[in-house]
Design a protein around this motif. Structure first.
Motif, PDB file in Angstrom:
ATOM      1  N   ILE A 174      50.384 -18.305 -19.946  1.00 15.56           N
ATOM      2  CA  ILE A 174      48.982 -18.567 -19.686  1.00 15.56           C
ATOM      3  C   ILE A 174      48.177 -17.933 -20.818  1.00 15.56           C
ATOM      4  O   ILE A 174      48.369 -16.773 -21.163  1.00 15.56           O
ATOM      5  N   LEU A 175      47.303 -18.707 -21.371  1.00 17.02           N
ATOM      6  CA  LEU A 175      46.451 -18.245 -22.453  1.00 17.02           C
ATOM      7  C   LEU A 175      45.033 -18.163 -21.930  1.00 17.02           C
ATOM      8  O   LEU A 175      44.484 -19.156 -21.441  1.00 17.02           O
ATOM      9  N   ARG A 176      44.460 -16.989 -21.996  1.00  9.59           N
ATOM     10  CA  ARG A 176      43.074 -16.823 -21.576  1.00  9.59           C
ATOM     11  C   ARG A 176      42.188 -16.925 -22.803  1.00  9.59           C
ATOM     12  O   ARG A 176      42.355 -16.222 -23.776  1.00  9.59           O
ATOM     13  N   VAL A 177      41.251 -17.817 -22.708  1.00  7.52           N
ATOM     14  CA  VAL A 177      40.303 -17.992 -23.796  1.00  7.52           C
ATOM     15  C   VAL A 177      38.965 -17.422 -23.317  1.00  7.52           C
ATOM     16  O   VAL A 177      38.456 -17.821 -22.262  1.00  7.52           O
ATOM     17  N   PRO A 178      38.442 -16.458 -24.058  1.00  8.52           N
ATOM     18  CA  PRO A 178      37.166 -15.882 -23.622  1.00  8.52           C
ATOM     19  C   PRO A 178      36.074 -16.957 -23.630  1.00  8.52           C
ATOM     20  O   PRO A 178      36.034 -17.820 -24.485  1.00  8.52           O
ATOM     21  N   SER A 179      35.192 -16.842 -22.677  1.00 11.99           N
ATOM     22  CA  SER A 179      34.091 -17.809 -22.634  1.00 11.99           C
ATOM     23  C   SER A 179      33.056 -17.403 -23.694  1.00 11.99           C
ATOM     24  O   SER A 179      32.877 -16.249 -23.988  1.00 11.99           O
ATOM     25  N   PRO A 180      32.396 -18.408 -24.234  1.00 12.32           N
ATOM     26  CA  PRO A 180      31.422 -18.118 -25.319  1.00 12.32           C
ATOM     27  C   PRO A 180      30.213 -17.374 -24.835  1.00 12.32           C
ATOM     28  O   PRO A 180      29.782 -17.273 -23.796  1.00 12.32           O
TER      29      PRO A 180
END
Length: 180
Positions: A174-180
């Motif tokens: 699982i890759l968590r991408v920070p929200s902008p």
């Protein structure tokens, strides 16, 4: 007529040797490919989970004796291929795809800690590391008893029936991408 007729125990043992016990039918969910750290439901066909009986007669010059042997399922032992052994007191609970996951529970499962990468490739599969799978088996242990007219009876050694299969186990990242 001379001698003694066979004992009912002889007829009971003969009947037990003629029992036609089915091999388990493996049920897995997720089927085909399981996932690391995600419970794999294990079950055998519940249609097999009942006593099986047969009768036999043993004769000699002095007479005959008849008896019935009955095999009753006791437990299922799963060997999951990763070194674990799971013993379930019943057939397990089949997963019902038509029901939401929140409405289901199982009494027989195993959680793999590692993917099947590096395990054997099942026969007939292309020689590709992604096809590696854990060899799995389910063994039903049956309690065998016999009974004869007149109240004679006894317990014979347990009998086992086994089925084998394969289960790929994948690791999901699982890759968590920070929200902008």
């Amino acid at each position: 007529m001379t001698g003694t007729p066979p004992s009912p125990g002889v007829a009971g043992a003969r009947a037990a040797s003629e029992l036609a016990l089915p091999a388990p039918e493996l049920g897995l969910n997720p089927a085909g490919t399981g996932y690391v750290n995600f419970p794999e439901w294990l079950w055998v066909s519940p249609t097999l989970w009942h006593p099986f009986s047969t009768s036999a007669t043993a004769c000699n010059a002095a007479g005959c004796a008849s008896a019935t042997a009955t095999a009753t399922p006791l437990s299922v032992t799963w060997r999951t291929g990763d070194g674990a052994v799971v013993v379930c007191p019943g057939p397990g609970t089949p997963y019902q795809p038509s029901l939401p996951a929140s409405a289901q529970t199982t009494d027989c499962s195993h959680t793999y800690q590692r993917s099947s990468l590096g395990q054997p490739i099942p026969p007939g599969e292309p020689d590709d590391p992604n096809n590696a799978a854990y060899p799995i088996s389910a063994t039903i242990t049956w309690r065998v008893s016999w009974s004869a007219p007149g109240g004679a009876g006894g317990v014979l050694p347990d009998v086992q029936t086994t089925a084998t299969g394969w289960l790929r186990v994948a690791q999901i990242e699982i890759l968590r991408v920070p929200s902008p």
